[in-house]
Design a protein around this motif. Structure first.
Motif, PDB file in Angstrom:
ATOM      1  N   PRO A  14      27.492   3.638  15.987  1.00  0.00           N
ATOM      2  CA  PRO A  14      26.079   4.017  15.875  1.00  0.00           C
ATOM      3  C   PRO A  14      25.206   3.016  16.625  1.00  0.00           C
ATOM      4  CG  PRO A  14      27.154   4.204  13.746  1.00  0.00           C
ATOM      5  CD  PRO A  14      28.138   3.547  14.670  1.00  0.00           C
ATOM      6  N   HIS A  28      22.515   1.363  16.099  1.00  0.00           N
ATOM      7  CA  HIS A  28      21.990   0.169  15.440  1.00  0.00           C
ATOM      8  C   HIS A  28      23.080  -0.821  15.064  1.00  0.00           C
ATOM      9  CE1 HIS A  28      23.035   3.007  12.266  1.00  0.00           C
ATOM     10  NE2 HIS A  28      23.106   2.004  11.417  1.00  0.00           N
ATOM     11  N   SER A  37      10.692   7.217   9.222  1.00  0.00           N
ATOM     12  CA  SER A  37      11.712   7.401  10.264  1.00  0.00           C
ATOM     13  C   SER A  37      11.270   6.829  11.598  1.00  0.00           C
ATOM     14  CB  SER A  37      12.036   8.890  10.415  1.00  0.00           C
ATOM     15  OG  SER A  37      10.869   9.626  10.754  1.00  0.00           O
ATOM     16  N   GLU A  46      12.505   2.018  14.094  1.00  0.00           N
ATOM     17  CA  GLU A  46      13.757   2.099  14.850  1.00  0.00           C
ATOM     18  C   GLU A  46      14.910   1.557  14.016  1.00  0.00           C
ATOM     19  OE1 GLU A  46      13.418   0.224  18.630  1.00  0.00           O
ATOM     20  OE2 GLU A  46      11.502   1.192  19.109  1.00  0.00           O
ATOM     21  N   THR A  47      16.086   2.118  14.251  1.00  0.00           N
ATOM     22  CA  THR A  47      17.245   1.742  13.447  1.00  0.00           C
ATOM     23  C   THR A  47      17.530   0.253  13.525  1.00  0.00           C
ATOM     24  OG1 THR A  47      18.620   2.371  15.335  1.00  0.00           O
ATOM     25  CG2 THR A  47      18.344   4.001  13.599  1.00  0.00           C
ATOM     26  N   ARG A  86      15.119  -1.873  11.113  1.00  0.00           N
ATOM     27  CA  ARG A  86      14.932  -1.549   9.699  1.00  0.00           C
ATOM     28  C   ARG A  86      15.259  -2.733   8.786  1.00  0.00           C
ATOM     29  NH1 ARG A  86      17.380   4.576  10.383  1.00  0.00           N
ATOM     30  NH2 ARG A  86      15.542   5.357  11.497  1.00  0.00           N
ATOM     31  N   LYS A 128      18.911   8.879   4.359  1.00  0.00           N
ATOM     32  CA  LYS A 128      19.561   8.846   5.660  1.00  0.00           C
ATOM     33  C   LYS A 128      19.139   7.621   6.474  1.00  0.00           C
ATOM     34  CE  LYS A 128      21.230  12.200   8.983  1.00  0.00           C
ATOM     35  NZ  LYS A 128      22.575  12.162   8.384  1.00  0.00           N
ATOM     36  N   LEU A 129      17.959   7.079   6.187  1.00  0.00           N
ATOM     37  CA  LEU A 129      17.486   5.929   6.941  1.00  0.00           C
ATOM     38  C   LEU A 129      18.278   4.661   6.626  1.00  0.00           C
ATOM     39  CD1 LEU A 129      13.608   6.420   6.758  1.00  0.00           C
ATOM     40  CD2 LEU A 129      15.212   7.222   8.501  1.00  0.00           C
ATOM     41  N   THR A 172      23.757   3.797   6.975  1.00  0.00           N
ATOM     42  CA  THR A 172      24.746   2.893   7.548  1.00  0.00           C
ATOM     43  C   THR A 172      24.060   1.611   8.020  1.00  0.00           C
ATOM     44  OG1 THR A 172      24.489   3.887   9.750  1.00  0.00           O
ATOM     45  CG2 THR A 172      26.230   4.768   8.340  1.00  0.00           C
ATOM     46  N   THR A 217      25.715  11.458   3.192  1.00  0.00           N
ATOM     47  CA  THR A 217      24.523  10.619   3.083  1.00  0.00           C
ATOM     48  C   THR A 217      24.385  10.053   1.678  1.00  0.00           C
ATOM     49  OG1 THR A 217      23.392  11.874   4.815  1.00  0.00           O
ATOM     50  CG2 THR A 217      22.016  10.589   3.318  1.00  0.00           C
TER      51      THR A 217
END
Length: 784
Positions: free
Chosen positions: A102, A104, A560, A563-564, A567, A587-588, A591, A612
């Motif tokens: 992923p 991030h 949302s 940005e990943t 966070r 979902k945010l 992972t 999720t």
């Protein structure tokens, strides 16, 4: 001898013998008392005992097959297991590995590689394109670890340059001259599949017999479909690639071949998907491929297709996930086909919807509904219609035939014996009377619409979202509309129901209960993370934020738009500001985030994605947590919300079973509609203690390693047995006189306990008998 009246009494009477036979028939690939590879001593950080078992099992699996998976809970060190397994399997030789992760987690992977494998060099694949912003990195860039952070410095190259052999015998030999040690290439999943822009490709002749018609540029003939010939308007209104299979050229027959009716758009950015380029031009360049968060690659998407591409072009591949199964058997269909295509075709399955349906019929649960409508008159029979629905569930054969020989299971309690307690509670709240009446009317109206428009998917979608959302946002929804098509294909809207607006100012019963729970947790000095899934047009999180602030509780909502990669920093800033309650879509934080500071997680809305929910529910319960973790699910009783949670519970039970755990309490107690094999497994485990011998080995194993790592186990929280599915096609060298460290998960294998790993291989004869179930009566609340 007492008369045995049913299969349950038989299994209770012969539980010990059955357990011994199971352990004897399926020996572990790497036993707890087998010496690990001395190469593990060279790692910069030493793995825990359970991680060592997973590493050795994975390395030995690669000796016998190309593909493997690690199914491990959040925080168990999947990255470490994958990196160490490559180090062991390569036997000290230089290797090249490609990790698709992923976006991030790109930096995290690079950082952990430097902290784990000695002398490794790490490269980030930023893109494959011409031009671009000069301030942004492009191509393939080496990174290094500086003061705990990743900085780009060192070799700068590109994938197009890596494919060149120049004066060497192959591109790989040239690369080894540049990087004589281990090398890891990391690419974000989004960038890996980012291909070229395309446009439709067809020709409209200005003369000849096809003048003015849309024709295939390759054949010069019009393009025919079942509905007639395609026109320029047909191409203009679709964003899907169109292709044709040609079997003749003009009047002459020719070999059938695929003729695409699209091409690269030379008016836009010239770029290519890195993974596609690797499969075409760097086949065999990488010794290992790693696909992190494997469950997110199960769809029919470009990212999912990248999994199959990497499996085909690398020598060995491993998938990493914390939630392999989403509750349905065919969740695994695409993953299995992309990783083990030959095996799937050998069993008679074909790629596509037909093969998926066959797979679901063989290993899933399908509900066949027969509707008989009364006859219109005495001279005609009643009308009979059939429909088949997919239901949560999976045959244990799915584990035996596809997972047992390829998956390593690692659970958090296997890694650290000092984890705090983990508790789940489902809290059902009664509606206030005005809301209950309004909800009942809405439910009745939608039910009538379902009857009048049977099978209409738009009504089903509206029903699901409206009935889930309305109790939490009982105002501003307006009229509900559906869509249907007439015989010409034209779309027409029709009215489904009108929602009744309730006052916005009052605090309703579920919100009052949320306030009570939060105040109770804050009084104990525990921060709270609240999850809600409606965050856009009908924003529930904003309402919760207002209610909490009016109650004097400091809270913040993560949107949302964050940005990943930023966070984690967002949470750090909010903590410094003294925020007590955090609100976000689950979902945010699915992972890559550790929420150790918030030991209480409240799902105000759960949604209906099991992946999720399982990932988000474990954000706080991980190594380093010092407080007991509480996970609470709020819902209105006797509503679609409680029905949704009940379905999630059933799907969770299936997923846990495939991963070797039964759960006796928590979310899954909402629905105990088990099949016969599940009940048999529960009888055997809970009442006869199969796997206790494995407990003894794990206690001994952890006592030995405790001397090295300072780990201790309190008697009340002894390590429970695990599933060690180790792939082996051989008989044990001696009878099972000593306990096997890793219980076994299959046909009638029911080890009681928490779980670490790994891989077993059965011969083709035994595979048909496999049934996988394992229970953990002492720790029944765990989401893996």
């Amino acid at each position: 001898m007492n008369q045995l009246s049913d299969i349950y009494e038989y299994m209770r009477a012969h539980a010990a013998e059955l357990g011994e036979r199971i352990l004897d028939s399926y020996p572990a690939l790497h036993q707890a008392d087998d010496p690990p590879s001395p190469l593990l001593n060279n790692l910069l950080r030493q793995p825990f005992p359970a991680q060592t078992l997973a590493i050795m099992g994975l390395a030995k699996r690669w000796v016998r097959a190309r593909t493997a998976n690690v199914v491990a809970e959040c925080g168990t060190g999947k990255t470490l297991i994958a990196l160490a397994a490559m180090h062991v399997h390569s036997a000290g030789r230089p290797f090249s590995a490609l990790a698709m992760v992923p976006p991030h987690l790109v930096g995290k992977w690079a950082r952990e590689a430097f902290q784990t494998v000695p002398h490794i060099r790490v490269f980030l694949i930023d893109d494959l394109r011409n031009g671009g912003m000069t301030s942004a990195p492009h191509g393939v860039n080496e990174v290094r670890l500086r003061r705990g952070g990743i900085v780009r410095e060192g070799l700068k190259t590109s994938l197009t340059d890596l494919r060149l052999a120049k004066h060497f015998s192959s591109p790989r030999r040239r690369w080894e001259s540049l990087c004589p040690g281990p090398g890891l290439f990391v690419v974000g999943r989004e960038r890996a599949k980012l291909g070229y822009f395309w446009r439709h490709a067809y020709v409209v002749p200005r003369s000849g017999r096809q003048r003015g018609c849309v024709v295939n540029p390759e054949s010069g003939e019009i393009i025919l479909t079942d509905d007639g010939r395609l026109t320029a308007a047909d191409f203009a209104k679709t964003k899907t690639k169109i292709a044709e299979v040609l079997s003749q050229c003009g009047d002459k027959p020719r070999r059938r071949h695929h003729a695409p009716l699209w091409q690269a758009d030379n008016h836009k950015i010239a770029r290519a998907a890195p993974v596609d380029f690797i499969s075409r031009h760097l086949h065999g360049f990488f010794d290992y491929a790693v696909c992190d968060e494997l469950h997110q690659l199960a769809g029919d998407t470009a990212q999912g297709n990248a999994l199959g591409t990497l499996a085909a072009c690398s020598d060995r591949i491993v998938g990493l996930t914390g939630t392999l199964l989403g509750g349905y058997a065919d969740d695994l269909y695409n993953i299995l086909f992309r990783q083990q295509a030959a095996r799937m075709t050998g069993k008679g399955y074909s790629w596509g919807s037909a093969g998926r349906a066959a797979f679901a019929a063989d290993y899933g649960v399908l509900e066949k509904i027969t509707r008989i409508e009364p006859a219109e008159n005495a001279c005609s029979d009643g009308k009979i219609s059939f429909s088949v629905r997919r239901r949560p569930g999976a045959s244990p054969l799915l584990f035996g035939e596809f997972l047992m020989d390829s998956c390593a299971f690692v659970f958090l309690e296997d890694i650290c014996d000092a984890l705090p307690a983990y508790q789940e509670d489902v809290i059902q709240v009664a509606m206030d009377e005005p809301m209950a009446a309004a909800y009942a009317r809405l439910e009745a109206n939608i039910g009538d619409a379902l009857k009048d428009h049977r099978g209409n998917r738009s009504v089903l979608s509206v029903m699901l979202n409206a009935l889930l959302l309305y109790p939490d946002h009982p105002y501003g929804l307006g009229d509900l509309w559906g869509v249907e098509r007439d015989q010409t294909g034209a779309r027409h809207k029709f009215h489904i129901a009108e929602t009744e607006d309730l006052p916005e100012a009052p605090i309703y019963s579920k919100e009052r209960r949320l306030l009570e729970e939060i105040r109770s947790e804050l009084a104990e000095g525990r921060r709270v993370q609240v999850f809600a899934v409606y965050t856009q047009k009908r924003d529930v999180t904003s309402r919760l934020e207002r209610i909490l602030r009016e109650a004097g509780i400091s809270c913040a909502v993560m949107r949302s738009q964050i940005e990943t990669a930023k966070r984690e920093e967002w949470y750090e800033r909010r903590l410094k500001e003294g925020v007590q309650v955090f609100i976000a879509h689950p979902k945010l934080v699915e992972t890559g985030l550790d929420l150790l500071f918030a030991p209480t997680l409240i799902f105000y809305e759960s949604g209906y994605s099991l992946h999720t929910l399982r990932q988000a529910s474990r954000r706080s319960w991980r190594i380093g947590q010092t407080q007991d973790v509480r996970v609470k699910f709020l819902c209105y009783e006797n509503t679609m919300q409680s029905s949704c949670l009940r379905l999630m519970g059933k799907k969770l039970l299936v997923a846990l079973t495939m991963e070797g755990k039964f759960a006796g309490e928590g979310l899954q107690t909402l629905d105990r509609d088990e099949d016969m094999l599940s009940s048999m497994a529960r009888e055997l485990v809970e009442r006869n203690g199969i796997g206790e011998s494995a407990d003894a080995v794990w206690r001994q194993l952890n006592a030995e390693h405790g001397k090295l790592f300072g780990l201790g186990r309190q008697p009340a929280t002894e390590i429970k047995t695990g599933i060690r599915e180790e792939m082996m096609n051989q008989q044990p060298s001696s009878p099972l006189s000593a306990p096997v460290p890793c219980g076994i998960l299959f046909d009638a294998s029911f080890s009681s306990g928490s779980i670490a790993n790994l891989v077993k291989e059965t011969d083709r004869e035994n595979a048909a008998r496999i049934r996988s179930r394992v229970d953990i009566p002492e720790q029944g609340l765990l989401f893996p």
